[in-house]
Design a protein around this motif. Structure first.
Motif, short mmCIF file in Angstrom:
data_model
loop_
_atom_site.label_atom_id
_atom_site.label_comp_id
_atom_site.label_asym_id
_atom_site.label_seq_id
_atom_site.Cartn_x
_atom_site.Cartn_y
_atom_site.Cartn_z
N TYR A 1 -5.59 -18.70 7.08
CA TYR A 1 -4.42 -17.89 6.75
C TYR A 1 -3.46 -18.65 5.85
CZ TYR A 1 -5.92 -14.71 10.46
OH TYR A 1 -6.62 -13.81 11.23
N GLU B 1 -15.98 -9.85 2.61
CA GLU B 1 -14.67 -10.48 2.47
C GLU B 1 -13.55 -9.48 2.78
OE1 GLU B 1 -11.77 -12.58 -0.83
OE2 GLU B 1 -13.94 -12.72 -1.13
N ASN B 2 -13.69 -8.25 2.33
CA ASN B 2 -12.69 -7.23 2.61
C ASN B 2 -12.56 -6.98 4.11
OD1 ASN B 2 -10.80 -5.14 1.77
ND2 ASN B 2 -12.35 -3.71 2.49
N TYR C 1 -12.68 -18.84 7.28
CA TYR C 1 -11.48 -18.32 6.63
C TYR C 1 -10.25 -18.94 7.27
CZ TYR C 1 -11.43 -15.03 10.62
OH TYR C 1 -11.45 -14.47 11.88
N GLN D 1 -5.66 -9.31 8.90
CA GLN D 1 -4.39 -8.60 8.72
C GLN D 1 -4.06 -7.77 9.96
OE1 GLN D 1 -4.28 -6.15 5.22
NE2 GLN D 1 -2.37 -5.18 5.79
N ARG E 1 -10.70 -9.97 5.69
CA ARG E 1 -9.26 -9.89 5.39
C ARG E 1 -8.58 -8.76 6.18
NH1 ARG E 1 -7.66 -13.17 1.34
NH2 ARG E 1 -9.28 -14.06 0.00
N SER E 2 -9.24 -7.63 6.30
CA SER E 2 -8.68 -6.50 7.05
C SER E 2 -8.54 -6.84 8.52
CB SER E 2 -9.55 -5.25 6.88
OG SER E 2 -9.55 -4.82 5.55
N PRO F 1 -1.21 -13.01 5.67
CA PRO F 1 -2.52 -12.64 5.12
C PRO F 1 -3.54 -13.78 5.24
CG PRO F 1 -1.02 -13.21 3.34
CD PRO F 1 -0.23 -13.28 4.62
N VAL F 2 -4.80 -13.39 5.19
CA VAL F 2 -5.87 -14.37 5.11
C VAL F 2 -5.81 -14.96 3.70
CG1 VAL F 2 -8.38 -14.68 5.06
CG2 VAL F 2 -7.32 -13.20 6.80
N LYS F 3 -5.77 -16.28 3.62
CA LYS F 3 -5.63 -16.96 2.32
C LYS F 3 -6.97 -17.16 1.64
CE LYS F 3 -4.58 -21.35 2.29
NZ LYS F 3 -3.87 -22.62 2.39
N THR F 4 -7.92 -17.74 2.34
CA THR F 4 -9.23 -18.01 1.74
C THR F 4 -10.34 -17.49 2.65
OG1 THR F 4 -9.44 -20.19 2.76
CG2 THR F 4 -8.42 -20.10 0.58
N VAL F 5 -11.41 -17.05 2.02
CA VAL F 5 -12.60 -16.60 2.73
C VAL F 5 -13.79 -17.28 2.08
CG1 VAL F 5 -14.07 -14.63 3.31
CG2 VAL F 5 -11.58 -14.35 3.28
#
Length: 131
Positions: free
Chosen positions: A106, A36-37, A104, A44, A40-41, A86-90
């Motif tokens: 945003y 997940e990190n 995922y 972003q 998101r990275s 940002p990414v909202k959900t994963v």
């Protein structure tokens, strides 16, 4: 990360010096959080825009199909259209060994992405294929 500790032995010659008991923090929840990190990275980086960071989170196969210059152009267009969002959900749809399928989205309505991810060199990377 492996956590090991020595367990003192009581009464057995074989265990007189202590036995090693190890536990691993790398259970399913750990792998989910690391994946997940990375997602998101990557998201972003694409909206920042930070093409070099996005490039580092792309698999070797994915990099072979593109160039840093192309990723920079995509990141620039994405940033101009949506801003640094940002990414909202994963949601990890599938996870098996070094392969995952992740959905995922945003903070803005950009449309949900469902992508393949691979683990290379201990790092989860986008594999440039929609599942």
């Amino acid at each position: 990360m492996r956590v090991c500790m020595t367990v003192p032995a009581a009464g057995l010659v074989l265990l007189a010096l202590g036995a090693s008991a190890c536990s691993s923090e790398e259970g399913p929840q750990y792998h989910d959080a690391v994946l997940e990190n990375s997602v998101r990275s990557y998201g972003q980086a694409l909206t920042a825009p930070d093409a070099p960071a996005a490039w580092r989170l792309m698999s070797k196969r994915c990099q072979s199909m593109s160039s840093l210059k192309t990723v920079a152009a995509v990141a620039d267009v994405t940033h101009k259209q949506w801003g640094a969002i940002p990414v909202k959900t994963v949601h990890i749809d599938e996870l098996s060994g070094t392969h995952a399928v992740v959905s995922y989205d945003y903070d803005k309505e950009t449309g949900q992405k469902r992508r393949d991810w691979v683990r290379e060199g201990g790092v989860w990377k986008d594999d440039c294929s929609n599942s």
